[in-house]
Structure formats: C-alpha cells, structure tokens
Design an enzyme around this catalytic site. Structure first.
Site, PDB file in Angstrom:
ATOM      1  N   PRO A  36       0.818  -1.209   0.000  1.00 20.26           N
ATOM      2  CA  PRO A  36       0.000   0.000   0.000  1.00 20.26           C
ATOM      3  C   PRO A  36       0.857   1.266   0.000  1.00 20.26           C
ATOM      4  O   PRO A  36       1.728   1.402   0.848  1.00 20.26           O
ATOM      5  CB  PRO A  36      -0.798  -0.118   1.291  1.00 20.26           C
ATOM      6  CG  PRO A  36       0.003  -1.011   2.175  1.00 20.26           C
ATOM      7  CD  PRO A  36       0.775  -1.928   1.286  1.00 20.26           C
ATOM      8  N   ASP A  75      -2.112   2.964   2.399  1.00 21.80           N
ATOM      9  CA  ASP A  75      -1.502   3.083   3.707  1.00 21.80           C
ATOM     10  C   ASP A  75      -2.020   4.385   4.308  1.00 21.80           C
ATOM     11  O   ASP A  75      -1.880   5.437   3.699  1.00 21.80           O
ATOM     12  CB  ASP A  75       0.023   3.149   3.534  1.00 21.80           C
ATOM     13  CG  ASP A  75       0.729   2.440   4.663  1.00 21.80           C
ATOM     14  OD1 ASP A  75       0.086   2.212   5.700  1.00 21.80           O
ATOM     15  OD2 ASP A  75       1.906   2.126   4.496  1.00 21.80           O
ATOM     16  N   TRP A 506       4.649   0.407  10.072  1.00 20.95           N
ATOM     17  CA  TRP A 506       5.240  -0.704   9.318  1.00 20.95           C
ATOM     18  C   TRP A 506       4.725  -2.047   9.819  1.00 20.95           C
ATOM     19  O   TRP A 506       4.727  -3.039   9.095  1.00 20.95           O
ATOM     20  CB  TRP A 506       6.767  -0.670   9.439  1.00 20.95           C
ATOM     21  CG  TRP A 506       7.358   0.521   8.779  1.00 20.95           C
ATOM     22  CD1 TRP A 506       7.761   1.677   9.369  1.00 20.95           C
ATOM     23  CD2 TRP A 506       7.592   0.689   7.369  1.00 20.95           C
ATOM     24  NE1 TRP A 506       8.238   2.543   8.422  1.00 20.95           N
ATOM     25  CE2 TRP A 506       8.147   1.970   7.201  1.00 20.95           C
ATOM     26  CE3 TRP A 506       7.384  -0.129   6.253  1.00 20.95           C
ATOM     27  CZ2 TRP A 506       8.501   2.462   5.948  1.00 20.95           C
ATOM     28  CZ3 TRP A 506       7.738   0.366   5.015  1.00 20.95           C
ATOM     29  CH2 TRP A 506       8.293   1.645   4.876  1.00 20.95           C
ATOM     30  N   GLN A 542      12.591  -0.910   0.359  1.00 17.20           N
ATOM     31  CA  GLN A 542      11.692  -1.779   1.118  1.00 17.20           C
ATOM     32  C   GLN A 542      12.379  -3.038   1.652  1.00 17.20           C
ATOM     33  O   GLN A 542      11.774  -3.800   2.389  1.00 17.20           O
ATOM     34  CB  GLN A 542      10.466  -2.162   0.283  1.00 17.20           C
ATOM     35  CG  GLN A 542       9.645  -0.971  -0.154  1.00 17.20           C
ATOM     36  CD  GLN A 542       9.113  -0.150   0.997  1.00 17.20           C
ATOM     37  OE1 GLN A 542       8.965  -0.639   2.110  1.00 17.20           O
ATOM     38  NE2 GLN A 542       8.869   1.124   0.752  1.00 17.20           N
ATOM     39  N   TRP A 546       9.000  -2.665   3.949  1.00 14.08           N
ATOM     40  CA  TRP A 546       7.866  -3.589   3.794  1.00 14.08           C
ATOM     41  C   TRP A 546       8.298  -5.047   3.591  1.00 14.08           C
ATOM     42  O   TRP A 546       7.723  -5.950   4.181  1.00 14.08           O
ATOM     43  CB  TRP A 546       7.017  -3.111   2.624  1.00 14.08           C
ATOM     44  CG  TRP A 546       5.689  -3.769   2.539  1.00 14.08           C
ATOM     45  CD1 TRP A 546       4.737  -3.852   3.530  1.00 14.08           C
ATOM     46  CD2 TRP A 546       5.152  -4.449   1.403  1.00 14.08           C
ATOM     47  NE1 TRP A 546       3.640  -4.534   3.054  1.00 14.08           N
ATOM     48  CE2 TRP A 546       3.856  -4.906   1.762  1.00 14.08           C
ATOM     49  CE3 TRP A 546       5.622  -4.694   0.124  1.00 14.08           C
ATOM     50  CZ2 TRP A 546       3.048  -5.610   0.865  1.00 14.08           C
ATOM     51  CZ3 TRP A 546       4.809  -5.383  -0.774  1.00 14.08           C
ATOM     52  CH2 TRP A 546       3.541  -5.847  -0.400  1.00 14.08           C
ATOM     53  N   LYS A 587      18.464  13.143  -7.486  1.00  9.36           N
ATOM     54  CA  LYS A 587      17.098  12.776  -7.134  1.00  9.36           C
ATOM     55  C   LYS A 587      16.119  13.699  -7.850  1.00  9.36           C
ATOM     56  O   LYS A 587      16.407  14.882  -8.038  1.00  9.36           O
ATOM     57  CB  LYS A 587      16.902  12.931  -5.625  1.00  9.36           C
ATOM     58  CG  LYS A 587      17.257  11.688  -4.853  1.00  9.36           C
ATOM     59  CD  LYS A 587      16.761  11.813  -3.420  1.00  9.36           C
ATOM     60  CE  LYS A 587      16.729  10.452  -2.765  1.00  9.36           C
ATOM     61  NZ  LYS A 587      16.256  10.498  -1.393  1.00  9.36           N
ATOM     62  N   LYS A 590      10.948  18.353  -6.699  1.00 10.78           N
ATOM     63  CA  LYS A 590       9.942  19.344  -7.092  1.00 10.78           C
ATOM     64  C   LYS A 590      10.571  20.720  -7.169  1.00 10.78           C
ATOM     65  O   LYS A 590      10.241  21.524  -8.027  1.00 10.78           O
ATOM     66  CB  LYS A 590       8.826  19.368  -6.049  1.00 10.78           C
ATOM     67  CG  LYS A 590       7.677  18.439  -6.390  1.00 10.78           C
ATOM     68  CD  LYS A 590       6.562  18.610  -5.368  1.00 10.78           C
ATOM     69  CE  LYS A 590       5.850  17.287  -5.212  1.00 10.78           C
ATOM     70  NZ  LYS A 590       5.122  17.168  -3.964  1.00 10.78           N
TER      71      LYS A 590
END
Ligand SMILES: [Zn+2]
Ligand SMILES: [Zn+2]
Length: 941
Positions: A36, A75, A506, A542, A546, A587, A590
C-alpha cells in the site's frame, strides 16, 4: 496519444479487466500482494515504475491462464500523515496536538488520507495499470485493525512480545522511538564538533581523556568505559598528565613523554570528579563516576576511554545495568534539558553544544576541539536529528527467530538475485528486536491493557474479546482518543487501562496479507489458499521496510502451523527496483524541477513508450536515469516502428486470406517470432522482465528494418497473386502474435493492432487472449543465423560504399563474399547493396569485398537512378497520388533509349515532353554532367 485514451475508454466501457478475471474462474490462482502506498502527495515516476512492473507481470500471468485478482490498498496511518497535518496546522510539537485535542487532530489526519487518492488512481489508470480500485482496502479500517490485533495476539501468546526499558533511536520532534530499519532510511553525512575532555582522577593529579561528538550527553555522564585488554599509557606534558590508549597517542597536540604503560585493567574502579554536578546526589550515585570495562571499547578513534551516558546510548545503557549505575534522564521527551540541569534547562539539546563546549573551556577541562565529518541519523519523516533515548517500549523479539528468518529467505526468489544474500540477507543476519510501539496519535492502537491494581497485562486479539472484557468506553471507532476510554476488568477485580501507544505503521503494512481480508474473522479460505503471495514488487528501500516487516511477521506467525503453513515466508517471488533519478543522477525534486510533467509525457509519447522505457532501459534493481529524450527515443524506435509496420500492412492488405508461405523472408520472420516467443517465456517465468523485453529491441529492428523493407516489392508490385497472399498472410500473423506477446508491456498499441486484425468470432481484447505458444516446427535456427550473417554482410558493404563515397543507387558490377550462403539470401544481398553479381571467394580476407570499377553502362544506370529519385521527390512534393501519371522532361547528358524507358517506367510517366509548361523543375549534376528535369501531371478526362 489519442488512441491510448480511446483504448482506456474501450476497456472501461466493456469491463475488459473484470472479464479477464471472470473468464479464468476455476483456473489456478496467482496471488499478488499490493504494497500500500501513502497517497499523501502526487504520484511520481517512482510510483509509475513500480506500478508498471506489477501490471506487466500480472497481465502476463493472466494471459498464461491464471486467475489474477488485483486489489489495491492505501496506507493511511503513521508519521507521514501526522507530519503533513502538523505542517498544515503549524503545529510544532506533541503538546500542541494535545492542546488541540487528539480527536480533532485525528479527524484532520483521516480526512487528508484520501486527498490524493484520486490523483493516484488517475495516474495509475492512465499508465494502464489494471487493478480493482473500487474495492481498495485501507489500513485505517476497523476490520484491518482487528486483524492487526489478531497478529499481535498470536505473537504475544508465543511469548514473542516483551515490554522493556531500552535505548532506542528516537525523534525528539515526533517524540517517538523509531525502529532500526526506519533509522536506516535517514543517514546523512554531517560536520560536527568533536571534543576531548579531561576528567580529573580523585586524589591524583592525572586526567582521563575522553572523546565525544555529542557534548549534550555530558551532563548525563556517569562512568568512563575502557577495554581491560588494551594497552594504556599515562603521558606527561607541560600542561599535565593524561591517560589514554597507547594506540591513540596521535591525538595529542603537544610534546609529551610517556610516564607509565599498563593494561586497561589497572584503571578499573578508579574514581573521577564529574564535570557537571547534576547527578551527584541521585539514586545510585555511589556507583557513578568510576572507570568500568566495556567490550565495545576500541581504539579506531577517540582516546580508548569512552564516556558513558546510560540514557543516551545502547552500549552505555547495557553497561549501566551491569554496574548498577544511575538511570536518570537529563533530557525530556521533546529533546529539551530538564529543569534540574540548571545551566541549560528548557533548551533543545542540539542547540546547546556550543555553550557546553564554552563552559568546558571555562572549567578548564576541554583538552581540544575538532570538526569531524561522519554519518548521523535523521528522522526519515521530519528530518530532525535523532537521539538515542532510553524509554520503555514494546518489542517483538525478532532475535528469537532469526534463524528461521534466514531459512525462510532461502525460499524466496529475488530479482535481482544478489539482494537475497546481499542487502536483504545481510539485514536479516543483523536483525534486532523490533520496537513496534509509537507514542503517537494517528495509528492502530496497541491492544494491550494493564491492570492499575496488580499490574498484570492482557493483549486483546479481537473486538469480540474486547466486548467481553470491557467495563467502560465505546468501541465504535478504534482510534485514539476513544479507545483510551475503554477500560477492562482484570481477573483480580481491578480496572485495566490501555497502554497509550499506537502501532508502528510498518507493523500494519507488514500485516496486510491477513488484514486486507480481515483474516481470520472473514475470508479464511481465501487467505489460507493464497498465502504466501506468488509475487510482490517494490523499491529497493523496502528491503528494510515492507519486505522486511512482511517477512518478520509471516515467519513469526508460521513458527507453528496455524493454517498458514509452517515456516513460510510471506512471498515467493519479488522484483526489486531502483530509484528513478534525473539524467545526471540527481534525485527528482519538485524544487529543482528536473523532470518533465508526467502528463506531458503521456501527451507526447504515450504510456506505452514510458512503460517500455521503464521496463527495458535499466537492469532491474539499478537506479534509472530519466530524461524526456530517452523516452522519446523509445517511442520512435519501438512504438512508432511497430505502428508503422502495422500501417504498412493496412495500406497494402487485400483480402487477409490465410496462406502458408514458402518465401524465405516469411519463413525467417516466423522463425524469429517463434524464438522470441520461447525466450521471452523463459525470462518472464523467471521474473526477468528487463531481459525479456530487451529481446524485442532486436526483433522490432529485424521486423521493421529488414522484413518489411525487404517485403515492400511483394506488396507494391507482386509478381503473382500468390506472392502477395503469402506476404500478406505472414505479415498479418506476425503482427497479431506480436500484439499478444507484447500486450503485457505495451498494452495500448498492441490492443489497437489486435483490434484491427482480429477476425470475426475472436476475443474482444488482446488482453483476454492466451499468451502465444508458437510451435517449434516454425523455428529454423540455421536460417536465422544465415540471415543474421546476410545482414552483417550488407552492413559491411554499405559502410564500404560510404567510405568510398559511392551512393547505393549507383549499381556495381560485383561483390565477393567469403562464405557460402543460402542462394535465396544471395539475391537479397545483391539487391540491398546494389550489385549485379555476388561471387564466393574463400581467399579474400574480408567478409565482403566490393568492386568499385564503373563501366559507362553502370554509370549511366547510376545517373538514371539519381534522376528517378529526384522525379519521385518532385511527385511527392507536388502531392500527386501514387496512381497519377505524369509527363517528364529530362535534358542534358546522353542517356540510351533503354535507360530512358527505365526512367519512364519507374516514375509512372507516360512520355517525355519538350516544352517548359512544367509544374516543377530542377537542375542537378550527376558525375559532373548537368541535367534539367521537370514534371507535370496528365489530366485525363
Ligand atoms: Zn521526526
Ligand atoms: Zn489486576
């Protein structure tokens, strides 16, 4: 890309996704867990990458005959949401949340959770991700929480949960502990002050030299640790006598002589005078301010004497237990000094370092000060520097089943494979107990109640159980603050109060295999049948997020068989992708705007081009360099090429009859297609997406730049009906099979092509078709190899021409090639490199050797070709249709009659004219002979 939008609409209007699942009713089930995402910002290229990988695999598995339901989830809980709201409401700390009211604060969080869901759904749908959005699960649902409770209760019953007082990484701004894998997401390179401090030994004129990079911990200093095995020295300089490790003499910045040398053991139990007096009279102060032994003390840096602050370091804390040192905080939970630390009271610890250093100077105990560069952990969500902070919390005793974690990892197929023993395997080797409680507000409440009388604790595993034990409070909404008003009855007769923490989010996402289906309260059969997942995919980060929590919880639950199997991992196959960076490797940000808008990319090149780029350009697991140019290149080379092949077919098709062809080009492309099909299945069944898709790079080149180009004449000027029929049938077959083979990766253009090629009675969408399994008898490896050779010869010959500056239009008498090759391929080579004859000559050293001697005849033909090309261009510029007949004027040079007729024939001209009544004319020079050419159209009544 207009047609992509139309196809999206077609899928929707005709419920193609739903049908692709329904039609596989009763087929083997392919189980997939969707990790999620937090929908708290707009979706970015990272989300698109992972969604493309998931979609491609799941479409493929569907076409391979599996039933593949795809439920998405969101999530909802945790620090990311809380921080967002804090910023929105301009809240600076936990106290302000309590002042606002936890109920109000959580209401804000709840509302914000779905703020961006629509953006997510739209973007993911636009990429072509097929998923069941209407039936999405949310981690904040009551049912979800109940399953998380069930998970904890199972672990509690196995004695895997422990309440303990330990030092943990701690964010003073969020005022909560963090797990070690959360800490791992936020290390940064920083410059800090490091100081060497002199501690005077009692009744002696010698000083212990200690070193620290966190001056704010000095007020809590209660001991100095040494290593009793190491060699220490006492040195004498004009400023005094210092004790330090022999290996660390280099840190001294003055002349000295060694007075004594001894083992660390000699230092044990020596007492020193504390620098700060705040802890002089606290409980157990009698044990404090002495030299103790610590195994962890090394001599790589510092002085070999380590300052011990029992509340602010893990090793320190353990030493404190061993030597019964004082455990007294000098800093509160917001990171501010407590009142009894009078000189700094109320101040944020990270702001006091400079003053503390000054004070040490004034006390004449600062030996020296330096700047060091080192990595320091920061909060992964709010970016504040972390502290190590002693606190009571709840731990999942992961170290108790570490062996099983490592064993279960062996059952997982990792792509890329190095992660299994590398990043993930190593992480498991170092697995620590997991602090899963957070002193926060917006999360699933930890279902542990403690008796106010007898202090016994109960872990509640279901709402039903809670109902039974409840003596006060309402359980309509399980969130704080309501759940905190629920009191239970203890066996002793006392009242039980809930522990105030919520779950680490988590823990919640790691419980999703059970919680998404409200297991075991509902869907028991489904979950037991589909656990573990056949496939999951997420980003590299992850492995410590996760992937890790899924693995920990699954391993803990299946230590015994509770209908989920014994010793199971949570997933069998996993694809791990890298980051998407900009073209220079930064990276995507924005602020820097170093990436194009997602919607622009869809508009200009379409989702297929973006998907193909993401799936093929970078080895899975490595970081991507994203740039619009590269997507554009993929669009041009792959998507547009495929579309052009299809347009070519559409332009020349006649009847679409099915005919078996013996033409060598046809047999070759069918063999290539079958090989592609076979190899692709091999890679895809092994989840090697990148390798699978890259096969198509070569195929589309063969198909478009060779097969179609070489087949033009058969379509445009067929020698017989049969020849056209053969070519047409083959081209149609190849296009149709390609549309199926590539459908999982570029679902739009393939659907478009399939639609126009499908015959009556065939399935409505390419995505409902089975993945092709072409028959081996179509494969002719020898022919594929020889054709490859022929293409190489052609490339070499064309390069040779280019070097000589002789255009391909100029025919040459002959070329020699070194090796025997299929006679039918010889004709193709002859045509491609424009020579009259090909001779085999084993004695030449090159693969191919052109004869550049030009006879008058060859030259004349060359001139004619140049003239023809120019006339064709004029026809095109004037917009004549391909059947329009013209009149041609051609003056200059002397061309034979045969050549003149050749020109007329090639350009569809009726005859030559001599007047100047032309619609276009042009002067040109061929072999230095000037020509004037012109054309006009014949208008016939
Ligand atoms: Zn924080
Ligand atoms: Zn009790």
């Amino acid at each position: 890309m207009k047609y992509e939008e139309q196809i999206l609409k077609f899928w929707k209007d005709n419920n193609i996704f739903e049908e692709s699942i329904q039609m596989r009713e009763g087929a083997p089930y392919f189980s997939f867990y969707d990790g999620p995402p937090f929908a708290t910002g707009k979706p970015h290229y990272g989300h698109i990458l992972i969604t493309t990988i998931k979609d491609a695999v799941l479409r493929y598995k569907t076409m391979k005959g599996f039933q593949v339901p795809r439920r998405v989830g969101w999530d909802c809980h945790g620090l990311p949401v809380e921080n967002l709201i804090e910023k929105e409401l301009n809240i600076k700390n936990k106290k302000e949340i309590e002042e606002l009211g936890v109920d109000k604060f959580n209401e804000y969080c709840k509302k914000s959770v779905f703020a961006c869901v629509e953006d997510f759904e739209k973007t993911l749908e636009r990429v072509g991700r097929w998923a069941d959005y209407s039936n999405a699960y949310s981690t904040m649902d009551k049912e979800y929480t109940e399953s998380v409770w069930w998970v904890l209760k199972k672990l509690w019953d196995k004695n895997l949960v422990k309440k303990d007082y330990r030092v943990s990484p701690y964010c003073p701004r969020c005022a909560t502990t963090l797990s070690n894998f959360e800490v791992n997401q936020g290390y940064k390179e920083v410059r800090d002050r490091s100081i060497y401090v002199k501690l005077k030994l009692k009744n002696r004129d010698e000083f212990l030299l200690i070193w620290t990079t966190t001056p704010w911990t000095l007020p809590q200093n209660v001991a100095v640790a040494i290593n009793k095995e190491e060699d220490y020295v006492c040195v004498k300089s004009i400023n005094g006598k210092y004790i330090l490790a022999k290996k660390r003499l280099e840190i001294l910045n003055e002349d000295y002589e060694i007075e004594k040398e001894f083992k660390g053991e000699k230092l044990l139990k020596l007492r020193y005078e504390p620098v700060f007096g705040y802890l002089k009279n606290v409980e157990k102060a009698e044990n404090a301010f002495q030299v103790v032994h610590g195994d962890f003390v090394g001599t790589e840096d510092g002085t070999g004497l380590v300052h011990v602050a029992t509340m602010y370091g893990e090793d320190d804390h353990n030493i404190g237990k061993k030597y019964d040192l004082p455990f007294i905080h000098t800093v509160d939970e917001s990171g501010n000094f407590l009142d009894f630390v009078e000189d700094y009271k109320g101040r944020y610890v990270f702001d006091t370092n400079k003053d503390i250093i000054n004070d040490l100077k004034n006390k004449e105990v600062l030996y020296k000060e330096e700047l060091v560069e080192h990595t320091y952990p920061f909060c992964w969500r709010c970016d504040s520097p972390l502290m190590y902070y002693a606190k009571e919390s709840y731990y999942l005793m992961v170290t108790k089943f570490k062996e099983e974690l490592i064993e279960n990892n062996k059952k997982i197929h990792w792509v890329p494979s190095h992660i299994k023993e590398g990043r993930f395997g190593k992480w498991l080797q170092g697995a620590r107990d997991w602090d899963f409680a957070r002193n926060r507000f917006w999360g699933a409440p930890i279902p542990i109640w403690k008796c106010e009388e007898c202090e016994s604790m109960v872990c509640v595993g279901s709402i039903e159980e809670l109902e039974k034990l409840k003596i006060a409070g309402d359980i309509e909404d399980l969130h704080k603050p309501y759940i905190d008003n629920v009191y239970l009855k203890c066996e002793c007769g006392g009242k039980m109060k809930r522990t105030p923490e919520v779950f680490d989010c988590w823990f919640e996402s790691g419980s999703m295999p059970y919680a998404e289906w409200h297991y075991p309260f509902e869907n028991k059969e489904l979950v037991e049948k589909t656990f573990p997942a056949d496939f999951i995919a997420e980003g590299l980060d992850q492995t410590r997020g996760w992937f890790y929590t899924l693995h920990v919880i699954a391993t803990a639950l299946t230590l015994e068989d509770i209908n989920l199997g014994k010793n199971n991992p949570a997933f069998k196959n996993v694809i791990v992708n890298g980051l998407v960076l900009d073209k220079t490797g930064r990276k995507l940000s924005k602020r820097l705007k170093n990436y194009p808008e997602v919607s622009d990319i869809f508009e200009k090149y379409g989702a297929d081009a973006l998907r193909y780029f993401l799936l093929s350009s970078t080895n899975i697991g490595e970081d991507y360099r994203f740039s619009e140019d590269r997507v554009k290149e993929v669009w041009r080379k792959i998507i547009l090429s495929l579309e052009n092949c299809f347009t070519f077919y559409n332009t020349y098709k006649k009847n679409g009859k099915e005919t078996k062809s013996n033409n060598i080009l046809d047999r070759w492309i069918l063999s290539r297609l079958t090989t592609l099909n076979k190899e692709m299945v091999q890679y895809l069944d092994n989840y090697e997406l990148t390798r699978a898709i890259r096969l198509f790079n070569d195929f589309i080149d063969d198909f478009s730049n060779w097969y179609i180009r070489r087949s033009r004449r058969r379509f445009q000027k067929p020698e017989s009906n049969l020849e056209l029929e053969e070519a047409e049938a083959t081209l149609k077959f190849v296009l149709k099979e390609i549309s199926k083979i590539m459908a999982p990766f570029i679902p739009f253009i393939t659907e478009k092509i399939y639609h126009e090629l499908k015959d009556d009675g065939e399935l409505n969408s390419v995505h409902l078709c089975d993945f092709p399994e072409l028959k081996d008898d179509l494969i002719d490896i020898k022919l594929e190899d020889e054709m490859k050779e022929a293409r190489e010869i052609v490339n070499l010959a064309l390069n040779e021409r280019m070097e000589k500056g002789i255009k391909v239009r100029q025919p040459l008498a002959f070329a020699k090639i070194k090796k025997e090759i299929d006679k039918r391929l010889i004709d193709i080579i002859k045509d491609e490199i424009n020579v009259k004859e090909i001779l085999i000559d084993n004695n030449i050293s090159e693969e191919v050797l052109l004869n550049f001697e030009l006879t008058d005849e060859l030259k004349e033909e060359g001139m004619a070709r140049e003239i023809i090309r120019n006339i064709q261009q004029m026809r095109k510029d004037l917009g004549y249709s391909k059947n329009d007949r013209i009149l041609v004027k051609c003056e200059g040079g002397s061309l034979s009659k045969d050549i003149k007729n050749l020109i007329l024939e090639e350009v569809l001209a009726k005859e030559y004219i001599f007047d100047d009544d032309l619609e276009a004319k042009k002067e040109l020079k061929v072999y230095n002979i000037p020509f004037l050419i012109g054309i006009k159209k014949v208008y016939e009544n």
